[in-house]
Design a protein around this motif. Sequence first.
Motif, PDB file in Angstrom:
ATOM      1  N   PRO A 142       1.276  -1.227  -0.294  1.00  6.38           N
ATOM      2  CA  PRO A 142      -0.300  -0.044  -0.017  1.00  6.38           C
ATOM      3  C   PRO A 142       0.695   1.160   0.320  1.00  6.38           C
ATOM      4  O   PRO A 142       0.788   2.193  -0.469  1.00  6.38           O
ATOM      5  CB  PRO A 142      -0.621   0.204   1.352  1.00  6.38           C
ATOM      6  N   PHE A 143       2.112   1.103   0.240  1.00  6.36           N
ATOM      7  CA  PHE A 143       3.117   1.969   1.008  1.00  6.36           C
ATOM      8  C   PHE A 143       3.285   2.707  -0.729  1.00  6.36           C
ATOM      9  O   PHE A 143       3.188   4.507  -1.254  1.00  6.36           O
ATOM     10  CB  PHE A 143       4.307   2.244   1.401  1.00  6.36           C
ATOM     11  N   GLU A 144       3.842   1.437  -1.504  1.00  8.50           N
ATOM     12  CA  GLU A 144       4.650   1.974  -2.442  1.00  8.50           C
ATOM     13  C   GLU A 144       3.477   1.762  -3.887  1.00  8.50           C
ATOM     14  O   GLU A 144       3.480   3.581  -4.637  1.00  8.50           O
ATOM     15  CB  GLU A 144       4.896   0.764  -3.558  1.00  8.50           C
ATOM     16  N   LEU A 145       1.829   1.337  -3.534  1.00 11.22           N
ATOM     17  CA  LEU A 145       0.816   2.327  -4.874  1.00 11.22           C
ATOM     18  C   LEU A 145       0.662   3.665  -3.818  1.00 11.22           C
ATOM     19  O   LEU A 145       0.097   4.245  -5.060  1.00 11.22           O
ATOM     20  CB  LEU A 145      -0.370   0.859  -4.165  1.00 11.22           C
ATOM     21  N   THR A 146       0.214   4.177  -2.702  1.00 13.39           N
ATOM     22  CA  THR A 146       0.393   5.681  -2.413  1.00 13.39           C
ATOM     23  C   THR A 146       1.754   6.385  -3.010  1.00 13.39           C
ATOM     24  O   THR A 146       1.734   7.326  -4.026  1.00 13.39           O
ATOM     25  CB  THR A 146       0.057   5.392  -1.171  1.00 13.39           C
ATOM     26  N   SER A 147       2.763   5.646  -3.235  1.00 16.12           N
ATOM     27  CA  SER A 147       3.533   6.830  -4.188  1.00 16.12           C
ATOM     28  C   SER A 147       3.335   7.202  -5.293  1.00 16.12           C
ATOM     29  O   SER A 147       3.799   8.341  -6.127  1.00 16.12           O
ATOM     30  CB  SER A 147       5.458   6.063  -3.531  1.00 16.12           C
ATOM     31  N   VAL A 148       2.983   5.928  -5.912  1.00 12.83           N
ATOM     32  CA  VAL A 148       3.092   5.513  -7.767  1.00 12.83           C
ATOM     33  C   VAL A 148       1.476   6.421  -7.438  1.00 12.83           C
ATOM     34  O   VAL A 148       1.502   7.357  -8.735  1.00 12.83           O
ATOM     35  CB  VAL A 148       2.710   4.720  -8.281  1.00 12.83           C
ATOM     36  N   LEU A 149       0.444   6.339  -7.037  1.00 17.45           N
ATOM     37  CA  LEU A 149      -0.955   7.385  -7.558  1.00 17.45           C
ATOM     38  C   LEU A 149      -0.754   8.951  -6.858  1.00 17.45           C
ATOM     39  O   LEU A 149      -1.226   9.581  -7.261  1.00 17.45           O
ATOM     40  CB  LEU A 149      -1.769   6.870  -6.268  1.00 17.45           C
ATOM     41  N   LEU A 150       0.181   9.233  -6.468  1.00 13.09           N
ATOM     42  CA  LEU A 150       0.438  10.979  -5.945  1.00 13.09           C
ATOM     43  C   LEU A 150       1.803  11.160  -6.945  1.00 13.09           C
ATOM     44  O   LEU A 150       1.909  12.100  -7.295  1.00 13.09           O
ATOM     45  CB  LEU A 150       1.762  10.611  -4.594  1.00 13.09           C
ATOM     46  N   ILE A 151       2.973  10.609  -7.486  1.00 16.58           N
ATOM     47  CA  ILE A 151       3.294  10.626  -8.839  1.00 16.58           C
ATOM     48  C   ILE A 151       2.593  11.180  -9.585  1.00 16.58           C
ATOM     49  O   ILE A 151       2.621  11.711 -11.016  1.00 16.58           O
ATOM     50  CB  ILE A 151       4.411   9.695  -9.025  1.00 16.58           C
ATOM     51  N   ALA A 152       2.030   9.870  -9.949  1.00 18.74           N
ATOM     52  CA  ALA A 152       0.658  10.643 -11.247  1.00 18.74           C
ATOM     53  C   ALA A 152      -0.514  11.352 -11.810  1.00 18.74           C
ATOM     54  O   ALA A 152      -0.236  12.238 -12.234  1.00 18.74           O
ATOM     55  CB  ALA A 152       0.070   8.954 -10.953  1.00 18.74           C
ATOM     56  N   THR A 153      -0.200  11.280 -10.269  1.00 16.96           N
ATOM     57  CA  THR A 153      -1.358  12.949  -9.720  1.00 16.96           C
ATOM     58  C   THR A 153      -0.001  14.007 -10.067  1.00 16.96           C
ATOM     59  O   THR A 153      -0.828  14.733 -10.514  1.00 16.96           O
ATOM     60  CB  THR A 153      -2.175  12.855  -8.743  1.00 16.96           C
ATOM     61  N   MET A 154       0.696  14.030  -9.676  1.00 16.29           N
ATOM     62  CA  MET A 154       1.607  15.418  -9.671  1.00 16.29           C
ATOM     63  C   MET A 154       2.386  15.795 -11.211  1.00 16.29           C
ATOM     64  O   MET A 154       1.698  16.767 -11.972  1.00 16.29           O
ATOM     65  CB  MET A 154       2.543  15.023  -9.431  1.00 16.29           C
ATOM     66  N   VAL A 155       2.681  14.024 -11.980  1.00 14.16           N
ATOM     67  CA  VAL A 155       2.489  14.504 -13.809  1.00 14.16           C
ATOM     68  C   VAL A 155       1.223  14.952 -14.644  1.00 14.16           C
ATOM     69  O   VAL A 155       1.260  15.652 -14.852  1.00 14.16           O
ATOM     70  CB  VAL A 155       2.646  13.328 -14.170  1.00 14.16           C
ATOM     71  N   GLY A 156      -0.057  14.747 -13.929  1.00 12.47           N
ATOM     72  CA  GLY A 156      -1.618  15.254 -14.472  1.00 12.47           C
ATOM     73  C   GLY A 156      -1.769  16.458 -14.715  1.00 12.47           C
ATOM     74  O   GLY A 156      -1.896  16.903 -15.190  1.00 12.47           O
ATOM     75  N   VAL A 157      -0.970  17.020 -12.967  1.00 16.81           N
ATOM     76  CA  VAL A 157      -1.560  18.565 -12.658  1.00 16.81           C
ATOM     77  C   VAL A 157      -0.464  19.390 -13.610  1.00 16.81           C
ATOM     78  O   VAL A 157      -1.159  19.773 -13.930  1.00 16.81           O
ATOM     79  CB  VAL A 157      -1.381  18.275 -10.836  1.00 16.81           C
ATOM     80  N   ILE A 158       0.406  18.894 -13.791  1.00 21.34           N
ATOM     81  CA  ILE A 158       1.277  19.750 -14.653  1.00 21.34           C
ATOM     82  C   ILE A 158       1.091  19.736 -16.111  1.00 21.34           C
ATOM     83  O   ILE A 158       1.436  20.537 -16.734  1.00 21.34           O
ATOM     84  CB  ILE A 158       2.898  18.990 -14.352  1.00 21.34           C
ATOM     85  N   VAL A 159       0.737  18.976 -16.007  1.00 22.76           N
ATOM     86  CA  VAL A 159       0.509  17.643 -17.964  1.00 22.76           C
ATOM     87  C   VAL A 159      -0.965  18.846 -18.325  1.00 22.76           C
ATOM     88  O   VAL A 159      -1.098  20.370 -19.239  1.00 22.76           O
ATOM     89  CB  VAL A 159      -0.519  16.681 -18.349  1.00 22.76           C
ATOM     90  N   LEU A 160      -2.059  19.160 -16.857  1.00 21.71           N
ATOM     91  CA  LEU A 160      -3.424  20.331 -17.099  1.00 21.71           C
ATOM     92  C   LEU A 160      -2.961  21.639 -17.099  1.00 21.71           C
ATOM     93  O   LEU A 160      -3.498  21.946 -17.618  1.00 21.71           O
ATOM     94  CB  LEU A 160      -4.743  19.737 -16.057  1.00 21.71           C
ATOM     95  N   THR A 161      -2.082  21.822 -16.265  1.00 23.73           N
ATOM     96  CA  THR A 161      -1.413  23.245 -16.518  1.00 23.73           C
ATOM     97  C   THR A 161      -0.309  24.073 -17.422  1.00 23.73           C
ATOM     98  O   THR A 161      -0.629  25.246 -17.171  1.00 23.73           O
ATOM     99  CB  THR A 161      -1.293  23.509 -15.282  1.00 23.73           C
ATOM    100  N   LYS A 162       0.184  23.078 -18.377  1.00 24.98           N
ATOM    101  CA  LYS A 162       0.958  23.276 -18.750  1.00 24.98           C
ATOM    102  C   LYS A 162       0.117  24.288 -20.383  1.00 24.98           C
ATOM    103  O   LYS A 162      -0.717  23.345 -20.122  1.00 24.98           O
ATOM    104  CB  LYS A 162       2.175  21.814 -19.024  1.00 24.98           C
ATOM    105  N   LYS A 163       0.742  25.099 -20.364  1.00 22.11           N
ATOM    106  CA  LYS A 163       0.275  25.996 -21.911  1.00 22.11           C
ATOM    107  C   LYS A 163       1.056  25.673 -22.902  1.00 22.11           C
ATOM    108  O   LYS A 163       1.923  25.541 -22.970  1.00 22.11           O
ATOM    109  CB  LYS A 163       0.665  27.442 -21.313  1.00 22.11           C
ATOM    110  N   GLU A 164       0.578  25.544 -24.007  1.00 21.23           N
ATOM    111  CA  GLU A 164       0.492  25.043 -25.082  1.00 21.23           C
ATOM    112  C   GLU A 164       1.084  26.055 -25.429  1.00 21.23           C
ATOM    113  O   GLU A 164       0.801  27.416 -25.837  1.00 21.23           O
ATOM    114  CB  GLU A 164      -0.113  24.729 -26.077  1.00 21.23           C
ATOM    115  N   GLU A 165       2.306  26.453 -26.669  1.00 21.14           N
ATOM    116  CA  GLU A 165       2.849  27.194 -27.295  1.00 21.14           C
ATOM    117  C   GLU A 165       2.328  27.271 -28.346  1.00 21.14           C
ATOM    118  O   GLU A 165       1.869  26.650 -29.059  1.00 21.14           O
ATOM    119  CB  GLU A 165       4.240  27.142 -27.427  1.00 21.14           C
TER     120      GLU A 165
END
Length: 165
Positions: A142-165
């Motif tokens: 569960p500890f490792e699955l939580t860390s993978v979930l948090l990393i995936a969430t962080m990557v998703g937030v970065i992708v959603l907030t990145k402005k296209e050029e």
Amino acid sequence: MDQVLFYTLAAIAIISAVITIVARNAMYSVLSLVVTFFTLAGLYLLLNAEFVAVVHIIVYAGAIMVLFLFVVMMLNLNTTDSMVTNTTTNKVMSGLAGLAMAGILGYASWTTVLPAASNTAATDIGSVKVLGKMLFNEYLLPFELTSVLLIATMVGVIVLTKKEE
């Protein structure tokens, strides 16, 4: 002495939690929630769970409450115009929900049988050493699955907030 400290912290936690709910100003509500978090950390210290108390202060009172304050300041929620109007229906439904919750908590408290206290001295219960052993032995998956979930969430937030050029 521990009982006096416990009852004092519990009373402060309950009062500040009620202020969090009934405050008309959103800033007062957020600040009283911070007080609630600090008193809960004090209760964790009384239970000899030092690590949990420190993590509680860092994560909740530090990171999440700063985020709440930024949201309140950005949305300018400290005016009474942004508050939901208090109609009679809202008041009645809130009162019924509060009474139902109080009844459920009262029934659960009345029917719960607590285990007998043991005489063994458990000084290592809240220590970091015991917590680390349990975390990396029994709860590794569960500890490792939580860390993978948090990393995936962080990557998703970065992708959603990145402005296209």
